[in-house]
Design an enzyme around this catalytic site. Structure first.
Site, short mmCIF file in Angstrom:
data_model
loop_
_atom_site.label_atom_id
_atom_site.label_comp_id
_atom_site.label_asym_id
_atom_site.label_seq_id
_atom_site.Cartn_x
_atom_site.Cartn_y
_atom_site.Cartn_z
N CYS A 1 0.87 -1.18 0.00
CA CYS A 1 0.00 0.00 0.00
C CYS A 1 0.90 1.23 0.00
O CYS A 1 2.09 1.14 -0.33
CB CYS A 1 -1.00 -0.02 1.15
N ASN B 1 2.22 1.61 4.33
CA ASN B 1 2.52 0.34 5.02
C ASN B 1 2.23 0.41 6.53
O ASN B 1 2.90 -0.22 7.34
CB ASN B 1 3.97 -0.11 4.77
N CYS C 1 -1.50 1.05 7.42
CA CYS C 1 -2.95 0.79 7.55
C CYS C 1 -3.39 -0.48 6.81
O CYS C 1 -3.67 -1.50 7.43
CB CYS C 1 -3.76 1.98 7.05
N ARG C 2 -3.44 -0.41 5.49
CA ARG C 2 -4.06 -1.49 4.72
C ARG C 2 -3.17 -2.72 4.53
O ARG C 2 -3.61 -3.85 4.80
CB ARG C 2 -4.50 -0.98 3.33
N SER C 3 -1.93 -2.54 4.05
CA SER C 3 -1.13 -3.74 3.75
C SER C 3 -0.70 -4.52 5.00
O SER C 3 -0.68 -5.75 4.95
CB SER C 3 0.05 -3.43 2.82
N ASP D 1 -8.59 4.06 1.51
CA ASP D 1 -7.50 4.28 2.46
C ASP D 1 -8.05 4.81 3.79
O ASP D 1 -8.50 5.96 3.86
CB ASP D 1 -6.49 5.26 1.87
#
Ligand code: 4NP
Length: 163
Positions: A8, A11, A13-15, A128
């Site tokens: 993401c 690195n 939050c999402r990934s 995001d």
């Protein structure tokens, strides 16, 4: 080992959430000796940091371990080491290309978008939560698409769980 790398922007939050969820699914399905999971960001602002408190809170809530997960930036070697690189949105896909070394040939990883593995085609990009604040939405999307991704990899690689 088959390495799956989630990417993401930051690195945090999402990934890392995808990494933690996918790692748990790999373990539950009995593939931990065949699949290794990692994540990285295209940006460098958060290198060395643990996941965002919103990501930590939701993973704590669902009792999913994020132990040892720290932010790092994508590197050229990720294209040599990873068999799958899975990005969260179109911007990540664009930014990722900047890191890709030339001349990978046959060894080039499969590069795909997370929500291509979702059961619903409603969204194309993982929103995001750093901006939306909605970590629950991201959790639901990642749970669903990680399941689809694991199934895809098992079939593509012809894996069988060793029990
Ligand atoms: P992520 O969210 O890509 O899901 O980790 C973000 C985290 C940090 C920033 C942007 C997005 N940032 O600009 O610092």
């Amino acid at each position: 080992m088959i390495k799956v790398l989630f990417v993401c922007l930051g690195n945090i939050c999402r990934s890392p959430m995808a990494e933690a969820i996918f790692r748990q699914k790999v373990k539950e399905a009995g593939f931990e000796d065949q699949i290794v999971v990692d994540s990285a960001g295209t940006g460098d602002w958060h290198i060395g940091n643990p996941p965002h408190h919103g990501t930590r809170r939701i993973l704590d809530q669902y009792k999913i371990s994020y132990e040892g997960i720290r932010a790092r930036q994508v590197a050229e070697d990720d294209f040599r080491d990873s068999r799958y690189i899975i990005v969260m949105d179109n911007q990540n896909m664009q930014d990722l290309k900047r890191f890709q070394p030339k001349g990978l040939g046959e060894e080039a990883p499969f590069i795909g978008k997370m929500l291509d593995f979702a059961s619903s085609a409603e969204l194309k990009d993982v929103p995001d939560p750093y901006y939306t604040g909605n970590f629950e939405e991201v959790y639901e999307l990642l749970q669903d698409s990680c399941q689809g991704l694991l199934q895809f990899i098992i079939e593509r690689e012809g894996l069988t769980a060793r029990s």
